[in-house]
Design an enzyme around this catalytic site. Sequence first.
Site, PDB file in Angstrom:
ATOM      1  N   LYS A   1       0.838  -1.188   0.000  1.00 22.37           N
ATOM      2  CA  LYS A   1       0.000   0.000   0.000  1.00 22.37           C
ATOM      3  C   LYS A   1       0.882   1.250   0.000  1.00 22.37           C
ATOM      4  O   LYS A   1       2.085   1.201   0.278  1.00 22.37           O
ATOM      5  CB  LYS A   1      -0.905   0.018   1.237  1.00 22.37           C
TER       6      LYS A   1
ATOM      7  N   ARG B   1      -9.245 -12.670   2.250  1.00 19.38           N
ATOM      8  CA  ARG B   1     -10.008 -13.820   1.734  1.00 19.38           C
ATOM      9  C   ARG B   1      -9.231 -15.122   1.901  1.00 19.38           C
ATOM     10  O   ARG B   1      -9.815 -16.193   2.038  1.00 19.38           O
ATOM     11  CB  ARG B   1     -10.356 -13.573   0.263  1.00 19.38           C
TER      12      ARG B   1
END
Length: 534
Positions: free
Chosen positions: A280, A354
Amino acid sequence: MSEGGRKVKFSCGLQPSDPTNSPVLIIGQNKYLSSLDFNLVKPKFGGKVSKEIWTEALSKLNKTTLDSVKLYLNQVTLTSLPAKVSRHNTPSRSHFISKTIKALNPACENVLILCEREHVYAAGCAVARCFPHYNRKTGEDIQKASANPVNVEFLVGTSSGSLVSPDLSETEIKLLEESSYAIQLTARIVDTPTNEMHTDAFVAEAKKIKELLESYPVDITVIRGEELRERGFGGIYGVGKAAEHPPSLIVLKYNPENAKRNIAWVGKGIVYDTGGLSMKTKLTMPGMKHDCGGAAAVLGAFYLAVKSGFQDNLYGLMCMAENSVSERATRPDDVHTMYSGKTVEINNTDAEGRLVLADGVAYAKKDLNCQIILDICTLTGAQGIATGRYHASHLSNQGDWEEAVSEAGRASGDLSFPAVYCPEFQYPEFNSVVADMKNSVCDRSNAQPSCAGLFINSHLGFDWDGVWIHVDMAAPSAVGERATGYGVTLLNTLFAGSSANPMLKKLAPPSGDNHNANGNESSPTTEPKRRRLN
């Protein structure tokens, strides 16, 4: 430094107060404020507000929108809640209650809420969301403010239009206070930075909850570090192996007598998300301590469910990892074998939530034999774009449970709105030429919240005949820089049919027994054993 925060206390009946030293907020719809007998509320003012001033103040309030009037040196606040809310909002108007109290905090010690009897729970929990417990500011004022409890009372409307004390039972008051504790616990964990709330610290928090529940049939299992790799948890291990503190799968188990169902709540617990090697930026990384919001919600909700007399087997799974960077970090192009046995090609290390959840739900299915599995997570930034700041996004393999989540959200104040469930359109986004699937989509404009959920669903199998529910609460898990404790009341309201608490049972969403696993109408002879809501 302050470790604790302000506790929320609830009482039956109105207790006298003096706003000189203890500020008072009276909040409700204008129809309740205008019908309130001044003599009933007079003891809250300690002689500082006359009937004439009260009447004049009421006349100045906007009758349709959120509006406030200050009295007696700004120590008394009258707030009128919106007269109408939309069908996708909570009729309790809990978000407006929270907004008002946050604007007053810390000058808010006595809260009197005027509402309907069925909105007492959501309104009371809205107060708890306003008083965070993590604080590292120094100074005596901080210490003093955190020492003062917040006292909450209610007056409820009757069929005749008058307002009366709801005569809350001890059981109802206990539920409100335990709910407040669970909400504030959840928010504190999410607000705590990772140099304090790393994966091992989270394990310690779970063990504390187990100790608080020592009089209940609760046990805990922790699968940690290299044991995850050895046992085949490729998702959790792969995400967390680069960090100083090892990844963990925490399993809290509650097994009461005469339980009929096995239910699992699976929470994403990324204590910090750098994005891994798909890193990020300096603008998108701050705030990623909030990425454990799903696991924190499971911990708080589990505590509340047990305390409220949950009657089915309940498993709280927290999939803990720090998505960090080191020479051991997972690389794009790596292939991981998951606990489900499926293989995943990594094409984005910043799509890590996930992966840990896929291992968690597979464990709930294979090892715990759960018929109902719900995962809750701060999963996608696209969730906030799709359903906004206040509503989570949920999907399910069964239509009745999809609607039940929406109903539970409106009843509890933890709002959620359904996303598209259409595996035939979204799941092909994960096609891989070298593995069973990739972990991130090809087309980022094709319903990302649904795609991310379907990735998790695929590790149960799209033909699995149990109930799967996915709640992506990335946006509502925090307001500004503070966590909200989202998920605690949603889960306990959604599964209120399994609770022994009368107040929760009244909030249980309607049954979904008239649908089969594919969302189609079932025949009269179809057994709905895994699809009933309560």
